[in-house]
Design an enzyme around this catalytic site. Sequence first.
Site, mmCIF file in Angstrom:
data_model
loop_
_atom_site.group_PDB
_atom_site.id
_atom_site.type_symbol
_atom_site.label_atom_id
_atom_site.label_comp_id
_atom_site.label_asym_id
_atom_site.label_seq_id
_atom_site.Cartn_x
_atom_site.Cartn_y
_atom_site.Cartn_z
ATOM 1 N N GLU A 213 42.894 40.835 20.719
ATOM 2 C CA GLU A 213 43.267 41.176 22.101
ATOM 3 C C GLU A 213 43.973 42.527 22.102
ATOM 4 O O GLU A 213 44.843 42.774 21.274
ATOM 5 C CB GLU A 213 44.202 40.076 22.616
ATOM 6 C CG GLU A 213 44.816 40.338 23.974
ATOM 7 C CD GLU A 213 45.844 39.260 24.347
ATOM 8 O OE1 GLU A 213 45.895 38.203 23.684
ATOM 9 O OE2 GLU A 213 46.618 39.495 25.288
ATOM 10 N N ASP A 215 46.101 44.675 24.668
ATOM 11 C CA ASP A 215 46.728 44.704 25.985
ATOM 12 C C ASP A 215 46.980 46.147 26.403
ATOM 13 O O ASP A 215 47.936 46.776 25.950
ATOM 14 C CB ASP A 215 48.049 43.929 25.964
ATOM 15 C CG ASP A 215 47.829 42.453 25.711
ATOM 16 O OD1 ASP A 215 46.729 41.964 26.022
ATOM 17 O OD2 ASP A 215 48.758 41.800 25.197
ATOM 18 N N GLU A 218 50.496 45.451 30.429
ATOM 19 C CA GLU A 218 51.207 44.258 30.884
ATOM 20 C C GLU A 218 52.439 44.826 31.561
ATOM 21 O O GLU A 218 53.243 45.504 30.924
ATOM 22 C CB GLU A 218 51.598 43.385 29.709
ATOM 23 C CG GLU A 218 50.393 42.749 29.062
ATOM 24 C CD GLU A 218 50.793 41.691 28.070
ATOM 25 O OE1 GLU A 218 50.665 40.500 28.378
ATOM 26 O OE2 GLU A 218 51.244 42.073 26.986
ATOM 27 N N HIS A 229 46.935 43.362 19.526
ATOM 28 C CA HIS A 229 47.147 42.055 18.874
ATOM 29 C C HIS A 229 45.949 41.771 17.958
ATOM 30 O O HIS A 229 44.990 41.119 18.377
ATOM 31 C CB HIS A 229 47.162 40.917 19.903
ATOM 32 C CG HIS A 229 48.305 40.871 20.846
ATOM 33 N ND1 HIS A 229 49.469 40.201 20.570
ATOM 34 C CD2 HIS A 229 48.453 41.353 22.096
ATOM 35 C CE1 HIS A 229 50.289 40.281 21.615
ATOM 36 N NE2 HIS A 229 49.692 40.977 22.556
#
Length: 457
Positions: A213, A215, A218, A229
């Site tokens: 993942e 990101d 956020e 991640h």
Amino acid sequence: MLSILASSLLASLAVAQQIGTFTPEVHPPITYQTCTTFGGCATHKGSVTLDANYRWLHTARQTCNPAGFNKTLCPDADTCAETCALDGADYAGTYGVTTNGSALHLLFGNGGARVYLLDDTDNYVNFHVMNQEFTFDVNVSNVPCAYNGALYFSEMPSDGGISATNKAGAAYGTGYCDAQCPTGINFVNGTVRVISAYSPTNFDGTLGSCCNEMDLWEANSLSTQLTPHPCNVTGEFICTGTGCSDLCDSAGCEFNPFRMGNEAFYGPGDVVDTTKVMTVVTQFITDNNRASGTLSSIRRFYVQDGKVIPNSMVNLSGLPKVNSITSDYCTAKMNVLDDSTAFNVHGGLAHMGHSLARGAVLVFSLWDDLGGGMTWLDGLAGDASQPGTLRGPCTAANVASNPASSVTFSNIRVGDINSTFSQVHFGQCGGEFYEGPALCTDPFQCVYSNPYYSQCL
Ligand SMILES: *[C@@H]1O[C@H](CO)[C@@H](O)[C@H](O)[C@H]1NC(C)=O
Ligand SMILES: *[C@@H]1O[C@H](CO)[C@@H](O)[C@H](O)[C@H]1NC(C)=O
Ligand SMILES: *[C@@H]1O[C@H](CO)[C@@H](O)[C@H](O)[C@H]1NC(C)=O
Ligand SMILES: *[C@@H]1O[C@H](CO)[C@@H](O)[C@H](O)[C@H]1NC(C)=O
Ligand SMILES: *[C@@H]1O[C@H](CO)[C@@H](O)[C@H](O)[C@H]1NC(C)=O
Ligand SMILES: *[C@@H]1O[C@H](CO)[C@@H](O)[C@H](O)[C@H]1NC(C)=O
Ligand SMILES: *[C@@H]1O[C@H](CO)[C@@H](O)[C@H](O)[C@H]1NC(C)=O
């Protein structure tokens, strides 16, 4: 209506997660662009689809999972997949999801939503961002403390895992996975999570769905994080029980300007002013300036009121003075701030890059955490006497339910480095130590002034 659905279910002999027909599924349309340095940007017609878990899952008459799965309707995986249908979504009314041109508006309402970008063939758009940049505009002004308006990549299957046991597929938002290896997904790869081919006796929902993942965003109006991640898995990996632990770096190597010592960089009235719309640019730089290279840094720029704003520099002692995510930054953060070593254990930036090279699906969501607060994003996460534990200005006193919270993402574009954003008239476009875009908005040209300065004139 009921009898039509019932007979269509009876007629369906295949064992599969069904499609319901109470609400017609009409994906809200949205445009996005792909750009090249010399060719400019091309506009594509896509749409968004609601994640399967947010949808009504039912038989002809009954909800399959009123409070956990109904064991009469779902005594085993095959019967459950055969009898339960995922229905279309009332996007605007029930989920607060609306689009207009290139813009996606998410209104929190009854609990937010998670949607994915589809192409014009009802598959998820599979983005390849190595040696590329990904850019969007966002309006976070109405996202308060403990809410998160997120935009990120997950290495989900682009067809949503459509198969003999999953007729719904990407069009119905199936196939979700992320680096938390979520265990609450109703159907994982066409198998109901509670009694599954993967774990026949498992009725407690611990079937997890893991994948890499990235990101990109956020954030709320008080704080923002950019976080890779990496995982040890390729594509969507289905795990059970303790087999789900430690497959991914669930914390990630985040870059949060507030946490990194720049408390006045991002927020209302700050350098990046969250009361106004901003453009967010993320560049995936490789060691050989090709898509085949190893990911060496993740760079961030903001553009606001026509001005390019470089990301803030790290301002914590013991950490390198950088404004991008590099391996040195992540390693120093572990050593100096006592962060988890999971990022390096799971292969660090290089591993993240391998995943991005395989391709990623774009996810948008708006969610809250009023119980715990979202301190990992916007508050105190750790011992206040230690450096780097304050990630934003939010405290429990700022946390309140706000169903009117909303976020708007627009102008999604992806392409060659420096091709998705440009300088306006009089903006700087070159010079030693300058890191912003070298291109000027039409009709202006980048004019050399001296070794330290070129300008769009
Ligand atoms: C579960 O399904 C059975 C059979 O249709 C039904 O009688 C029962 O009320 C359902 N239970 C719940 C909690 O909805
Ligand atoms: C959609 O966007 C256009 C152009 O930005 C604007 O004029 C129009 O009012 C918007 N429509 C809605 C329903 O918001
Ligand atoms: C940003 O969002 C707020 C809150 O929804 C809205 O009032 C404002 O008009 C938006 N700004 C722009 C430029 O669209
Ligand atoms: C999903 O199930 C199919 C069989 O239906 C299998 O071939 C595939 O490997 C499974 N995918 C994952 C991610 O486990
Ligand atoms: C993940 O892979 C790394 C090597 O890339 C290895 O050191 C580590 O033990 C692996 N972790 C798990 C849980 O398999
Ligand atoms: C860097 O940190 C110092 C010490 O905390 C602070 O005084 C200074 O304002 C910070 N610089 C920026 C740009 O935030
Ligand atoms: C992007 O622009 C910056 C600043 O002008 C420049 O340093 C960099 O080399 C450019 N990168 C590419 C790939 O064009």
